[in-house]
Scaffold this active site. Structure first.
Site, short mmCIF file in Angstrom:
data_model
loop_
_atom_site.label_atom_id
_atom_site.label_comp_id
_atom_site.label_asym_id
_atom_site.label_seq_id
_atom_site.Cartn_x
_atom_site.Cartn_y
_atom_site.Cartn_z
N SER A 217 0.86 -1.19 0.00
CA SER A 217 0.00 0.00 0.00
C SER A 217 0.89 1.23 0.00
CB SER A 217 -0.90 -0.03 1.23
OG SER A 217 -1.69 1.14 1.28
N GLY A 219 -0.13 4.52 -0.17
CA GLY A 219 -0.87 5.74 0.12
C GLY A 219 -1.61 6.26 -1.10
N GLY A 222 -1.57 4.44 -4.52
CA GLY A 222 -2.27 3.20 -4.78
C GLY A 222 -1.55 1.96 -4.28
N GLY A 248 -6.52 1.27 4.64
CA GLY A 248 -5.80 0.02 4.38
C GLY A 248 -6.64 -1.21 4.69
N ASP A 249 -7.49 -1.11 5.71
CA ASP A 249 -8.36 -2.24 6.05
C ASP A 249 -9.38 -2.48 4.94
OD1 ASP A 249 -6.97 -2.17 8.46
OD2 ASP A 249 -8.47 -0.89 9.41
#
Length: 306
Positions: A217, A219, A222, A248-249
């Site tokens: 990830s 930020g 992408g 992120g989850d």
């Protein structure tokens, strides 16, 4: 069903203030409470996507009861949390309405006894035969062995259940060595794991350490995925502003739902990116703006990476 594991469950409390300034008194304009911890956030997004989810981990005290009461309101989520003597933690997010920035305060969580850890392991093994996939998410509460996720990865693999690991630090390093199917570190977690700040090099190194697939990830840039089937970059069509807590989850939920639906990797990654961006636009973690998700999904820039 999809099984999510949150060893350090929490009650997420979000305060909104006009502007956050140190050393001053603030008037809170809005307060929201939601079941929290990374795996519970993942579960709520999966439920919103129409998947049946079972959640497990630890819960205790008045905070734990509040978490369970709110989970009971979501029909698609089955509560298989294991009770403990200590009180579940709270996490406090303070959202600055002027800048959109979020300040996070995370309590450590209850101390887990050896007997409680053993009870959880038994519950986890009992749940795996019914699971299409499992996500192991978040920090470890005090008392849980640092190699806990490595053991849980091996147990899932022995049961033939695909496993995604989303944690950091030493638990991630040990967990990767147990060969999870997917890991989803952010850029800082990936650099800590591999010692490299170059995303592609670090992602390839993480695969060599044992992960079958690494989805990094990055930020606002992408996701970067290195899989046995190929490499891809998935980038949102526009930069969104809001509360990034839980983004992120939501990406993990996108990856898991795509896995159990047998979607090709580009479609899984596009879903993960669109969900992540739509979560930034939502007021609290574990939720996403559906209209924004549906608008963003076909616009995600998906490219094969050399």
């Amino acid at each position: 069903m999809i099984l999510t594991v949150t060893l350090n469950t929490a009650l997420d409390i979000t305060y909104r203030v006009a502007a956050l300034r140190p050393h001053t008194t603030h008037r809170v304009t809005e307060v929201t409470e939601r079941p929290g911890g990374k795996g519970l956030n993942v579960a709520r997004v999966l439920a919103a996507l129409g998947h049946q989810v079972t959640v497990t981990g630890f819960t205790g005290g008045a905070t734990g009861r509040a978490v369970q009461e709110q989970l009971a309101a979501v029909p698609e989520i089955v509560d298989a949390l294991v009770p403990v003597t200590g009180a579940s933690r709270r996490t406090i997010a303070i959202v600055d309405a002027q800048t959109g920035d979020t300040t996070q305060l995370n309590e450590p969580g209850p101390a887990i006894t050896p007997a409680e850890w053993s009870a959880f392991q038994e519950a986890y093994e009992d749940l795996l035969p019914s699971a299409a996939a499992v996500a192991l998410c978040g920090s470890l509460p005090p008392g849980v062995p640092v190699g806990a996720y490595a053991g849980l990865v091996r147990t899932a693999r022995a049961a033939g259940v695909p496993v995604l690991l989303d944690t950091s630090g030493e638990p991630l390093r040990r967990g990767v060595a147990a060969r999870p199917d997917i890991i989803k570190p952010n850029a800082d977690e990936l650099a800590e794991l591999t010692g490299s700040h170059e995303p592609l090099r670090a992602t390839q190194d993480a695969r060599r350490r044992g992960a079958r697939t690494v989805v990094a990830s990055l930020g606002t840039d992408g996701l970067l995925a290195v899989t046995p089937e190929g490499r891809w970059r998935a980038t949102p069509p526009t930069r969104v502003h809001g509360n990034p807590t839980g983004a992120g989850d939501s990406a993990v939920a996108g990856l898991l739902s795509g896995l159990v639906e047998n979607l090709p990797w580009p479609d899984r990654l596009a879903r993960a990116v669109a969900l992540s961006a739509a979560t930034v636009l939502a007021p609290v973690a574990g939720e996403f703006r559906r209209a924004a998700y549906e608008e963003l999904l076909p616009q995600v820039d998906m490219r094969a990476s050399a």
